[in-house]
Scaffold this active site. Structure first.
Site, PDB file in Angstrom:
ATOM      1  N   ASN A  37       0.810  -1.218   0.000  1.00 34.02           N
ATOM      2  CA  ASN A  37       0.000   0.000   0.000  1.00 34.02           C
ATOM      3  C   ASN A  37       0.849   1.277   0.000  1.00 34.02           C
ATOM      4  OD1 ASN A  37      -2.262   1.601   0.220  1.00 34.02           O
ATOM      5  ND2 ASN A  37      -2.711   1.062   2.356  1.00 34.02           N
ATOM      6  N   HIS A 122     -14.612  -4.179  11.342  1.00 31.71           N
ATOM      7  CA  HIS A 122     -14.206  -2.830  11.768  1.00 31.71           C
ATOM      8  C   HIS A 122     -15.424  -1.961  12.066  1.00 31.71           C
ATOM      9  CE1 HIS A 122      -9.881  -2.617   9.976  1.00 31.71           C
ATOM     10  NE2 HIS A 122     -10.178  -3.850  10.336  1.00 31.71           N
ATOM     11  N   ARG A 147     -13.453  -4.527  15.904  1.00 27.72           N
ATOM     12  CA  ARG A 147     -12.384  -3.560  16.181  1.00 27.72           C
ATOM     13  C   ARG A 147     -13.019  -2.185  16.286  1.00 27.72           C
ATOM     14  NH1 ARG A 147      -7.468  -1.220  12.343  1.00 27.72           N
ATOM     15  NH2 ARG A 147      -9.092   0.258  11.799  1.00 27.72           N
ATOM     16  N   TYR A 159      -6.797   8.113  13.215  1.00 30.60           N
ATOM     17  CA  TYR A 159      -6.548   6.866  12.511  1.00 30.60           C
ATOM     18  C   TYR A 159      -7.762   5.935  12.603  1.00 30.60           C
ATOM     19  CZ  TYR A 159      -5.501   2.122  11.628  1.00 30.60           C
ATOM     20  OH  TYR A 159      -5.615   0.848  11.143  1.00 30.60           O
ATOM     21  N   ASP A 212      -6.859  -0.811  17.571  1.00 33.31           N
ATOM     22  CA  ASP A 212      -5.564  -0.647  16.901  1.00 33.31           C
ATOM     23  C   ASP A 212      -4.997   0.727  17.251  1.00 33.31           C
ATOM     24  OD1 ASP A 212      -3.389  -0.664  15.204  1.00 33.31           O
ATOM     25  OD2 ASP A 212      -4.534  -1.144  13.394  1.00 33.31           O
ATOM     26  N   HIS A 214      -1.949   1.699  16.237  1.00 33.49           N
ATOM     27  CA  HIS A 214      -1.150   2.093  15.072  1.00 33.49           C
ATOM     28  C   HIS A 214       0.173   2.733  15.462  1.00 33.49           C
ATOM     29  CE1 HIS A 214      -1.281   2.506  10.618  1.00 33.49           C
ATOM     30  NE2 HIS A 214      -2.129   1.508  10.793  1.00 33.49           N
ATOM     31  N   GLU A 238      -3.715  -3.658  19.542  1.00 34.72           N
ATOM     32  CA  GLU A 238      -2.803  -3.897  18.421  1.00 34.72           C
ATOM     33  C   GLU A 238      -1.803  -2.752  18.290  1.00 34.72           C
ATOM     34  OE1 GLU A 238      -4.968  -4.339  14.772  1.00 34.72           O
ATOM     35  OE2 GLU A 238      -3.218  -3.836  13.560  1.00 34.72           O
ATOM     36  N   GLU A 264       1.764  -6.602  11.591  1.00 34.59           N
ATOM     37  CA  GLU A 264       1.318  -6.405  10.201  1.00 34.59           C
ATOM     38  C   GLU A 264       2.413  -5.816   9.323  1.00 34.59           C
ATOM     39  OE1 GLU A 264      -2.147  -3.994  10.981  1.00 34.59           O
ATOM     40  OE2 GLU A 264      -1.148  -2.211  10.253  1.00 34.59           O
ATOM     41  N   ARG A 285       0.382 -10.804  13.634  1.00 34.12           N
ATOM     42  CA  ARG A 285      -0.486 -10.286  12.567  1.00 34.12           C
ATOM     43  C   ARG A 285       0.176 -10.266  11.194  1.00 34.12           C
ATOM     44  NH1 ARG A 285      -4.698  -8.143  12.527  1.00 34.12           N
ATOM     45  NH2 ARG A 285      -4.231  -6.154  11.529  1.00 34.12           N
ATOM     46  N   HIS A 314      -3.258 -10.016   9.513  1.00 32.26           N
ATOM     47  CA  HIS A 314      -3.638  -8.760   8.865  1.00 32.26           C
ATOM     48  C   HIS A 314      -4.399  -9.064   7.575  1.00 32.26           C
ATOM     49  CE1 HIS A 314      -2.011  -4.883   6.739  1.00 32.26           C
ATOM     50  NE2 HIS A 314      -3.086  -4.585   7.431  1.00 32.26           N
ATOM     51  N   ASP A 318      -6.352  -3.273   1.887  1.00 31.68           N
ATOM     52  CA  ASP A 318      -5.251  -3.093   0.938  1.00 31.68           C
ATOM     53  C   ASP A 318      -4.583  -4.428   0.592  1.00 31.68           C
ATOM     54  OD1 ASP A 318      -4.582  -2.235   3.786  1.00 31.68           O
ATOM     55  OD2 ASP A 318      -2.565  -2.621   3.046  1.00 31.68           O
ATOM     56  N   GLU A 341      -8.676 -10.756  10.769  1.00 28.94           N
ATOM     57  CA  GLU A 341      -9.211  -9.441  10.409  1.00 28.94           C
ATOM     58  C   GLU A 341     -10.066  -9.555   9.141  1.00 28.94           C
ATOM     59  OE1 GLU A 341      -6.261  -6.438   9.378  1.00 28.94           O
ATOM     60  OE2 GLU A 341      -7.665  -4.852   9.943  1.00 28.94           O
ATOM     61  N   TRP A 404       3.099   7.053  11.813  1.00 33.93           N
ATOM     62  CA  TRP A 404       1.723   6.869  11.340  1.00 33.93           C
ATOM     63  C   TRP A 404       1.220   5.492  11.678  1.00 33.93           C
ATOM     64  CZ3 TRP A 404      -1.180   3.978   7.764  1.00 33.93           C
ATOM     65  CH2 TRP A 404      -2.527   4.384   7.750  1.00 33.93           C
TER      66      TRP A 404
END
Ligand code: EZ4
Ligand code: CO
Length: 404
Positions: A37, A122, A147, A159, A212, A214, A238, A264, A285, A314, A318, A341, A404
């Site tokens: 991605n 999600h 999630r 996010y 998550d 992130h 996560e 992930e 993941r 994961h 994407d 997921e 990020w």
């Protein structure tokens, strides 16, 4: 038997997907997902310039040897670009081998150890009521694991929360440059326990609640988050800290009992073997797309099994349907599978991919078609050309870059 063609197809099917097509002289075709991605064409070049020419004339049935040849033979190893390329080749060869055997891939991985694969969906909200409404829709559809991501008051983008293009992690913004989100850890840490409390109060003890982070927190902040969420019994938290700083996990373990998921962005067993052997995480993941295919991921999962660590692969949108299919075959056959997921597919998937896997009431099954059970319409893909897209970036209030 020989590989006679190995080519890459890039298409926009709601977002960019990179698919590897491997053809044999006996007419059997294998598919691999090579989507990375926001950096898609780096993998395309790696495959087209360096890997595809090596495949021509090779026996597609020699999967392990091909993996070793591409990994050990290249000298420059690991990294997301390399491992995504090798992963695509590997998944395509497993697709071919199981088609030749006339069985769904999971049969070659030891066969099913469960009847179906539990998935989490999600839910997200720009405010508390929107989030609760979304969780309600998912539980009504049969999901028992969700999630939850909620906008942080005072931040104009968070996010995992759709609806605001600047916060969009799934359908990246159409601008020429990445959009910038502002991140504020203190506001986040204050907001999130109330989110968990509201979801737990509204939907009860049986719902598995995942979240998550992130990679946004320091180890100490992550311990604070973990402790604040313990009363609400999260299924997992996560990526609470930077995944590449593995010392953090010892501090997390000592400081909080919330289950931890990571991986992930990992692409090799070397990214996680200390975490696994130290039992410092609960769920891994990694995906076959970004961690060297079925061959390498299976070895990682076997190591995890020995150490009592479970899998939670994961499969954000994407990752293409080819990837999701490969993952579901692994999930069905892995004794230490935990949860999978699942995201709603972007508009456009159906134009190019047809899948044999099924979703029913929060459970998935890869289906009984030989191979992965996915077909790809190369002609249709040719009409849907690549669009340059970036994931967002994050900055702190003072303008400096955040992870990020
Ligand atoms: O941001 O897959 O758990 N899911 C995630 C994803 C990732 C994207 C990055 O390409 O963190 O939404
Ligand atoms: Co994630």
């Amino acid at each position: 038997m020989k590989i006679v063609s190995a080519r890459v197809s890039v298409c926009w099917a709601g977002r960019n997907y990179v698919t590897l097509l491997v053809d044999t002289d006996e007419g059997v075709q294998g598919l691999g997902d090579a989507t990375l991605n926001g950096r898609e064409l780096a993998v395309v070049a790696y495959l087209q310039e360096h890997v595809c020419p090596l495949l021509i004339g090779r026996d597609p049935q020699r999967i392990e040897d091909t993996w070793q040849y591409l990994y050990r033979g290249a000298y420059w190893r690991r990294g997301p670009v390399t491992m995504t390329a090798i992963g695509a080749v590997d998944v395509a060869l497993w697709d071919i081998k199981s088609k030749l055997a006339g069985v769904p891939l999971y049969q070659l991985l030891g066969g099913a150890v469960r009847d179906s694969v539990r998935v989490y969906a999600h839910a997200e909200g720009r405010d508390r009521s929107e989030l609760l409404e979304q969780v309600g829709k998912l539980t009504a559809a049969g999901f028992d694991a969700v999630r939850v991501q909620a906008a942080v008051p005072g931040l104009d983008a968070t996010y995992g929360v759709r609806g605001d293009e600047r916060a969009e992690s799934y359908e990246p913004a159409a601008s020429d440059y990445p959009v910038t989100q502002i991140w504020d850890t203190d506001r986040y840490l204050r907001a999130i326990p109330g989110v968990f409390e509201a979801v737990r109060d509204a939907y009860g003890g049986d719902l598995a609640i995942l979240h998550d982070v992130h990679n946004r927190l320091t180890p100490l902040e992550a311990v604070q988050l973990g402790r604040s969420l313990e009363p609400f019994r999260p299924f997992w938290i996560e990526d609470p800290t930077l995944a590449e700083d593995q010392r953090s996990f010892r501090q997390l373990r000592e400081g909080t009992t919330v289950p931890l998921a990571v991986g992930e962005t990992f692409n090799s067993v070397w990214d996680c073997h200390d975490l696994v052997q130290g039992r410092l995480v609960d769920y891994l993941r990694l995906s076959p797309s970004h961690a060297g295919g079925v061959t390498h991921l299976r070895k990682i999962h076997l190591l995890a099994e020995l150490h009592g660590v479970r899998t939670g692969p994961h499969a954000a949108s994407d990752l293409s349907p080819v990837a999701l299919a490969a993952i579901l075959h692994l999930d069905l056959a892995a004794p230490n599978f935990g949860i999978q997921e699942y995201m709603e597919r972007p508009r456009g998937w159906d134009d190019v991919f047809s899948v044999g896997y099924r979703l029913e009431a929060g459970r998935m099954h890869p289906g009984q078609e030989p191979g992965l059970g996915v077909t790809y319409d190369e002609r249709a893909a040719e009409r849907l050309s690549y669009r340059r897209r970036y994931l967002p970036v994050a900055r702190l209030r003072d303008g400096s870059m955040s992870d990020w």
